[in-house]
Design a protein around this motif. Structure first.
Motif, PDB file in Angstrom:
ATOM      1  N   ARG A  46      26.513 -29.636  15.296  1.00  0.00           N
ATOM      2  CA  ARG A  46      27.387 -29.612  16.444  1.00  0.00           C
ATOM      3  C   ARG A  46      27.860 -31.004  16.763  1.00  0.00           C
ATOM      4  O   ARG A  46      27.090 -31.931  16.902  1.00  0.00           O
ATOM      5  CB  ARG A  46      26.629 -29.033  17.629  1.00  0.00           C
ATOM      6  N   GLY A  47      29.164 -31.216  16.904  1.00  0.00           N
ATOM      7  CA  GLY A  47      29.681 -32.539  17.189  1.00  0.00           C
ATOM      8  C   GLY A  47      29.814 -32.800  18.674  1.00  0.00           C
ATOM      9  O   GLY A  47      29.921 -31.900  19.478  1.00  0.00           O
ATOM     10  N   SER A  48      29.835 -34.036  19.016  1.00  0.00           N
ATOM     11  CA  SER A  48      30.084 -34.421  20.397  1.00  0.00           C
ATOM     12  C   SER A  48      31.545 -34.172  20.707  1.00  0.00           C
ATOM     13  O   SER A  48      32.428 -34.445  19.905  1.00  0.00           O
ATOM     14  CB  SER A  48      29.729 -35.897  20.577  1.00  0.00           C
TER      15      SER A  48
ATOM     16  N   ARG B  75      33.962 -29.315  12.950  1.00  0.00           N
ATOM     17  CA  ARG B  75      34.905 -30.227  13.594  1.00  0.00           C
ATOM     18  C   ARG B  75      36.146 -29.477  14.087  1.00  0.00           C
ATOM     19  O   ARG B  75      36.660 -29.756  15.171  1.00  0.00           O
ATOM     20  CB  ARG B  75      35.326 -31.336  12.621  1.00  0.00           C
TER      21      ARG B  75
ATOM     22  N   HIS C  65      26.621 -36.751  15.309  1.00  0.00           N
ATOM     23  CA  HIS C  65      26.365 -35.519  16.047  1.00  0.00           C
ATOM     24  C   HIS C  65      24.949 -35.367  16.556  1.00  0.00           C
ATOM     25  O   HIS C  65      24.664 -34.421  17.280  1.00  0.00           O
ATOM     26  CB  HIS C  65      26.694 -34.310  15.154  1.00  0.00           C
TER      27      HIS C  65
END
Length: 372
Positions: A2-4, A182, A302
């Protein structure tokens, strides 16, 4: 992974997992530790491949280094996060088997044991994604189903043929997983056509990977073209350029993403030019451009969101996180320059610096979590 998420790109809502069926935080922590052990073991094997001093010597560690890092570490991390999203107890068997398979490859046990464990983990990983797709049948989830199929195919090809032949499969697994995440996290910035565009690129990459099995002269070059196209698409559509003008965690995220995309583009360009050569120059840039420069840049970017999602423990952003990120890419520059220029010392020094970067990153993340 999971990305910021920036304020300009909120994530798409996911179907909620049944809270009563989530694995315990302690069990998830043990699985993450198992993946961390695979990472440290893989780094030790990387030192053996560099022909420098390693804490633990092994006759076959260098040969299984790639599988331990990609499936033993990244496979455990990604499937653990996916199992957490699914919220079913059986889903945690996938990261457990990935971690156990990675360690079995390094143990005195028969090599076949580790290979079979990775294949079994891959079957369960595909099942996790299919269950998630039934909850939310979106194109981006379908891409991640395809990424798990490539991870399973890579484990099978490595067992039946050779790890080198399996590299396009493993690269496809990592690249499609990260690209789909993303696209999901930056959906508003990427626009409504992002899903279908990335699905088309994922299909092209998969066809190129299949071609690499039967057309070894041209197939890997087609894989390189597909990797270049995905890197260009991510650079054009992600929120990197906007966040570079911000500060703090937003800039850290943007720099990590930009560095990862550039490494993926470099690997794709070299693969397109030279094919999947076993010579050090091109092979080293392709392999470590994808799995170190791209994949582990994404992990560094992440992890402030991965840990809270999986363990429920916050990892606050601190400027010290720039240190391992910088070390990683300084090491890669030295390593690639040494590989392409035939400078053995630079190649070895660069490799050792990348190992130190990942160890520093682990120590930094643990310290920040504990102090938090």
């Amino acid at each position: 992974m999971r990305g910021s998420v920036s304020h300009t790109a909120p994530p798409r809502p996911r179907a909620a997992a049944p809270s009563g069926r989530r694995g315990s935080a302690r069990g998830r922590l043990l699985l993450m530790i198992l993946g961390g052990v695979c990472l440290v073991s893989g780094l030790n094997a990387g030192l053996i491949r560099l022909e420098v001093w390693a804490p633990v010597t092994s006759d076959r560690a260098g040969d299984v280094h790639g599988l331990v890092m990609v499936l033993g570490f990244l496979g455990t991390l990604i499937s653990l996060e996916r199992a957490q999203s699914l919220g079913r107890a059986w889903g945690y068997l996938a990261p457990a088997l990935y971690g156990a398979g990675g360690l079995a490859l390094l143990s005195p046990a028969p090599l076949l044991l580790g290979q079979l464990l990775l294949i079994e983990a891959g079957v369960l990983f595909v099942a996790i994604y299919l269950a998630l797709w039934r909850r939310a049948p979106w194109p981006l989830v379908a891409i991640q189903v395809l990424s798990a199929v490539l991870a399973l195919g890579g484990a099978v090809v490595a067992a039946l043929v050779d790890v080198t032949v399996a590299l396009p499969w493993l690269a496809g697994f990592v690249v499609l997983t990260i690209a789909a995440e993303r696209a999901e996290l930056a959906q508003l910035a990427m626009g409504p056509r992002a899903d279908s565009e990335l699905l088309g690129l994922a299909g092209a990459l998969t066809l190129a990977i299949l071609a690499a099995l039967t057309l070894p002269a041209i197939g890997p070059r087609l894989v390189g073209v597909a990797l270049l196209a995905i890197a260009a698409w991510l650079l054009a559509h992600d929120v990197v350029r906007r966040q570079l003008r911000l500060s703090g965690q937003h800039r850290y995220l943007a720099v990590a993403l930009l560095a990862g995309y550039l490494n993926l583009a470099l690997a794709g360009a070299v693969l397109t030019w030279s094919g999947l050569s076993t010579g050090r120059a091109s092979y080293d840039v392709v392999v470590h451009g994808v799995f170190l420069g791209f994949a582990l840049s994404m992990v560094m970017a992440h992890v402030p969101v991965i840990l809270p999602a999986v363990l429920g423990r916050a990892l606050p952003y601190r400027p010290v996180l720039w240190l391992p990120l910088g070390l990683l890419h300084v090491g890669l520059v030295l390593r690639f320059a040494g590989a392409l220029g035939g400078w053995d010392v630079a190649w070895q020094v660069g490799g050792v610096v990348t190992v130190l970067a990942l160890l520093v990153f682990m120590a930094t993340a643990i310290t920040l979590v504990v102090r938090r």
